[in-house]
Each structure stands twice: as structure tokens, then as C-alpha cells.
Design an enzyme around this catalytic site. Structure first.
Site, short mmCIF file in Angstrom:
data_model
loop_
_atom_site.label_atom_id
_atom_site.label_comp_id
_atom_site.label_asym_id
_atom_site.label_seq_id
_atom_site.Cartn_x
_atom_site.Cartn_y
_atom_site.Cartn_z
N SER B 14 -81.30 -92.06 31.00
CA SER B 14 -80.25 -91.60 31.92
C SER B 14 -80.73 -91.84 33.35
O SER B 14 -81.16 -92.95 33.66
CB SER B 14 -79.93 -90.14 31.62
OG SER B 14 -78.83 -89.72 32.36
N HIS B 41 -76.71 -93.53 29.96
CA HIS B 41 -75.60 -92.80 30.60
C HIS B 41 -75.15 -93.58 31.82
O HIS B 41 -75.95 -94.21 32.50
CB HIS B 41 -76.07 -91.41 31.05
CG HIS B 41 -76.38 -90.51 29.90
ND1 HIS B 41 -77.10 -89.35 30.03
CD2 HIS B 41 -76.04 -90.59 28.60
CE1 HIS B 41 -77.20 -88.76 28.85
NE2 HIS B 41 -76.57 -89.49 27.97
N ASP B 134 -79.88 -84.95 26.35
CA ASP B 134 -79.30 -85.88 25.38
C ASP B 134 -80.41 -86.80 24.87
O ASP B 134 -81.20 -87.31 25.66
CB ASP B 134 -78.19 -86.70 26.06
CG ASP B 134 -77.34 -87.46 25.05
OD1 ASP B 134 -77.34 -87.09 23.86
OD2 ASP B 134 -76.67 -88.43 25.46
#
Lengths: 280, 190
Positions: B14, B41, B134
Site C-alpha cells: 500500500s 492499494h 490488509d
């Protein structure tokens, strides 16, 4: 929990057949249903066989209802590069949104048609497997704060890439906006123009007698396995007028036999019979 | 030299991971023998352009796969914007627009977990720099299936929340800097 067995029971006892959904995805969705409802596998089986209301709710939870106003905003000018000349040339035309969910794409498309002066010639049809989605589509009532971003995104896109000269849309023509109640209500002249029906792409005969000039079916077939996808493409091919057009999701593509039955032009698939195979 | 016994590499990242992935792909050997599946992401308002930028430096072919596309060795697959990316048992991808998981679509957990179930102990999972958790559950699934787990060394991360969340759930096999990750991958085959 044996998912194949469960899907068989569901198919035998209810109107719903998910047995050709892609394995991984249906398994994941069912696991979520079991966890969310705090059920054992046996309870799920029992409820499926005798509780109609539960089954309706289950369908809701299994199917994916993600949609957005002007989803993938940058693609709409690309669609209308192909759609506008073809639709403008017709006296009237039919559009089918297969798997319409809450209807956001249906209304997005109607707004563009109206801006292009084509809405009067359009007959709009929308279908979904879920009764609740059919109701929501008819209602056309959405949360304002959450969806405003999408309208802004689309406004920015058409400013840079006008759709046949349309570079600005006054959304107040199409929605009653109530910021305090957080409501974005589609106006009646759009709402009343759509025919919305419950329809299961997998099992049922077409709910409309007419053929279509355009079929929107974006990010619906990704939940089906390849064999079932083919079956649905066959239905679409049959239901389209010659040169009719099909609009799929951003990352869907035709494979196998039906690849030869449509010609891909950017994001738009046009029905073509140029290359016919004979299968006996 | 490690004998080749893996079937795929799956990478999640991310905040700060774009430049790490970009650099890694520029340094991987051209004949890298496995598919590389990447889930990053993206900023919600910038949905396009990521694959193009990653392609610039990569020696390997970088693709945003379509639904049902077959997974091929030596290719790099990037989860497309606004879709979850899953690996299916028949060696193809499937896409989904289910709700965001951990506020993300694509969600790294979804990609990692689905790959873990398909490739089991023949999978290498890597989690890079990032600002949320995540990927942690996905890495646990990979570890449970006896796959290899690698996290980016928190000291080398722009934001270390993501690799640290993994380390809270499992003990990763390796804690590597980006250069060490590349070195490890390049030596998977002799």
C-alpha cells in the site's frame, strides 16, 4: 459444508440456481452468509428448504450489487463514440440493462441520452435477479453524500472529453437533491420511463418480446463460470438486432466461440455475423 | 541455490509500495520463471495510470488481467482498479466487485488467501510497506498452507504498519529489504 451439495438443494427447492457460479466466489459468499447469520450447515439447509423469506434474503446476500453513478467515468465518452451515430440514425431503439442492481447505471445512461437529445427515441428496460434490487431501481433513491463524488468525477471527465459536444450537465435537472436528508432522488420523468422486471439470466425465458439495440451487462457475468458465461452470451447475441451492441465491464472479455460472434471496438462489442461457424 | 519448487509469487503493498514494486520489477531477471501476482492499494480518485507507470521499468510483461484470464509463468499481473482479484483452482483469475475489504478494493487479503488455497505450499507471499492491516490475514493463510512468507523489513518501509501487522499474526520466514527480496527471487532458479 459441501457447497456443491448445498447448491443442489437450493436448486431443487427454490427458483434459484447458483450451481454454475464460479466455485471460489460462491463458496466465499456462502461462507459469509453462514458467518453473518450465525447458522450451522444443517440450519442453513433446513431454512433453505422451508423458509421462502430467508431464501429471498439469501439471494440478496449471495449476489453482488455494487454499482455507481457513471461508474468508470472515463469510459462513457468512449462508449458514446460508437453508440451515438448508431442510435441517432434510428427512429427508436431499445436498451436493456441486464443485472441492473440499484439502477444507478440505468439512470446514468438515461441522463446522457437526454443530453444528446436521444431519450425520446429510447425504450429502456432493466432486469435483476433480486426483488429488492428491482424495487430499488424503480425507486431511484440514493444517498447524496456518498454518490456526489461520482457525479463530480463524471463532470470532470466530460469537461475534458465531451460526449458529442456535451461538456457540462446540470444534474439538478435529473435529481432532487436533499443534503439534509442525504437523499439523491431521481426525477419521475426518468423513473417512469424505465421498465424494471425481475429476471434470472440463468434460468428464465426473456421477459421482453422485443430485441435490443444495446445491452449493458457490466460486471455481472464475472460471478459465473465460463460455461454459464457462454450460455448468457448466446442469449445476448440472439436478443440483439444485427449490429446491436453489448457493453461489458472494464475487465471482462469474450472468450471461446462468442469471441468470433462479436467484433470488439474499444469497450463496445458489436454483434457480427461475418465469421460464422457451422456446428452440427 | 534453491531448487525451483514454487508455482507463483504474490505481492501486496500500500502506501509507499509503488516505488518498491517498480524497482523490484526493474531488477528481476528477464527469464523469471513464475507468475507474479501483485495487489496494490490505489488512491480512490486516481484509478488509471498505475499499470502504465509500472510497465515503464519492468523487464517482465505487466498485465491488468481480465476475468477468467489464464495465469502464465513469467508474467506480472496487477489487480485492476476497483476490482478484487482472485486466483481460481483452474489456474485462472476471477474478478469481483464485492464490498471493499479492509476499506480496500482491490483487497490484498482476498488475493493472498485465494492464492494460498490454490498454490498451497508452492506459493511465495510478500507484503511490502503500507499503512493498514490488509494482507495480514492473507499471509496467515499462506503460512497455514506452508507457503513461504516474506515481509519487507519495517526499517526500510515508508509506512511499516502493514508488514508489522503480518508479524503480529505469524512469524514470517524472511524479513528482507527490497534488494534482499529481489536477490531471493532471482536465485529461485540456478
Amino acid at each position: 459444508m459441501d457447497f456443491k451439495h448445498y447448491l443442489h438443494v437450493l436448486k431443487e427447492n427454490t427458483p434459484y440456481d447458483f450451481s454454475n457460479y464460479s466455485d471460489n466466489s460462491i463458496k466465499r459468499r456462502l461462507q459469509k452468509v453462514i458467518a453473518d447469520n450465525g447458522l450451522t450447515a444443517d440450519q442453513l439447509l433446513e431454512k433453505t428448504q422451508c423458509d421462502k423469506v430467508f431464501v429471498e434474503g439469501l439471494v440478496e446476500q449471495i449476489t453482488v450489487n455494487t454499482t455507481e453513478l457513471f461508474r468508470d467515468p472515463e469510459l462513457w465518452p468512449a462508449y458514446y463514440d460508437k453508440l451515438y451515430p448508431a442510435l441517432k440514425a434510428k427512429k427508436s431503439f431499445n436498451i436493456w440493462h441486464a443485472g441492473c442492481s440499484t439502477g444507478m447505471e440505468v439512470y446514468s445512461n438515461m441522463i446522457i441520452l437526454n443530453e444528446l437529445g436521444l431519450l425520446d427515441k429510447a425504450r429502456i428496460y432493466a432486469t435483476d435477479i433480486s426483488n429488492n434490487m428491482v424495487r430499488q431501481c424503480q425507486k431511484g433513491s440514493y444517498r447524496y453524500a456518498f454518490n456526489k463524488q461520482q457525479l463530480d468525477n463524471f463532470a470532470a471527465v466530460i469537461k475534458k472529453a465531451p460526449i458529442n459536444g456535451v461538456s457540462r450537465i446540470d444534474f439538478a435537472k435529473y435529481f432532487d437533491i436533499d443534503e439534509q436528508e442525504d437523499r439523491l432522488q431521481v426525477k419521475d420523468f426518468l423513473r417512469k420511463k424505465v421498465q424494471v422486471k425481475r429476471h434470472d439470466l440463468v434460468k428464465e425465458q426473456m421477459p421482453f418480446y422485443n430485441k435490443f439495440d444495446v445491452i449493458f451487462c457490466r460486471n455481472v457475468l464475472i460471478y459465473f463460470n465460463a460455461a454459464l458465461q457462454s450460455k448468457v452470451y448466446q442469449v445476448f447475441h440472439k436478443q440483439l438486432f444485427p449490429k446491436g451492441m453489448m457493453i461489458l465491464g472494464n475487465h471482462e472479455s469474450l472468450t471461446g466461440f462468442y469471441k468470433t460472434k462479436f467484433s470488439k471496438n474499444g469497450a463496445v462489442y458489436a454483434k457480427s455475423n461475418a465469421f460464422q461457424f457451422q456446428y452440427q | 541455490m534453491i531448487r525451483r519448487k514454487y508455482k507463483a509469487v504474490v505481492i501486496g503493498g500500500s502506501a509507499g509500495s509503488f516505488s518498491v514494486v517498480s524497482k523490484m520489477l526493474s531488477q528481476l531477471r528477464e527469464d523469471f520463471p513464475l507468475p507474479i501476482i501483485i495487489c496494490l492499494h490505489r488512491l480512490k480518485h486516481i484509478r488509471s495510470g498505475l499499470v502504465e507507470s509500472i510497465r515503464l521499468k519492468s523487464k517482465l510483461d505487466v498485465i491488468e488481467p481480465d476475468d477468467k484470464q489464464q495465469i502464465v509463468a513469467g508474467k506480472v499481473y496487477l489487480a485492476p482498479s476497483n476490482y478484487h482479484l482472485f486466483v481460481e483452482y483452474d489456474g485462472s483469475f476471477s474478478l469481483s466487485t464485492e464490498k471493499p475489504l479492509n476499506h480496500s478494493r482491490p483487497s490484498i487479503d482476498h488475493t493472498l488467501s485465494s492464492a494460498a488455497y490454490v498454490y498451497r505450499n508452492k506459493l511465495i507471499g510478500i507484503v511490502l510497506t503500507g499503512a493498514n492491516k490488509d494482507g495480514a490475514k492473507g499471509m496467515k493463510d499462506i503460512a497455514d498452507k506452508k507457503g513461504i512468507t516474506i515481509i519487507q523489513d519495517p526499517k526500510t518501509c515508508e509506512v511499516d504498519t502493514m508488514p508489522k501487522s503480518v508479524a503480529r499474526l505469524i512469524t514470517p520466514d524472511y524479513v528482507y529489504s527490497p534488494d534482499e527480496i529481489v536477490n531471493y527471487l532471482n536465485h529461485l532458479v540456478g
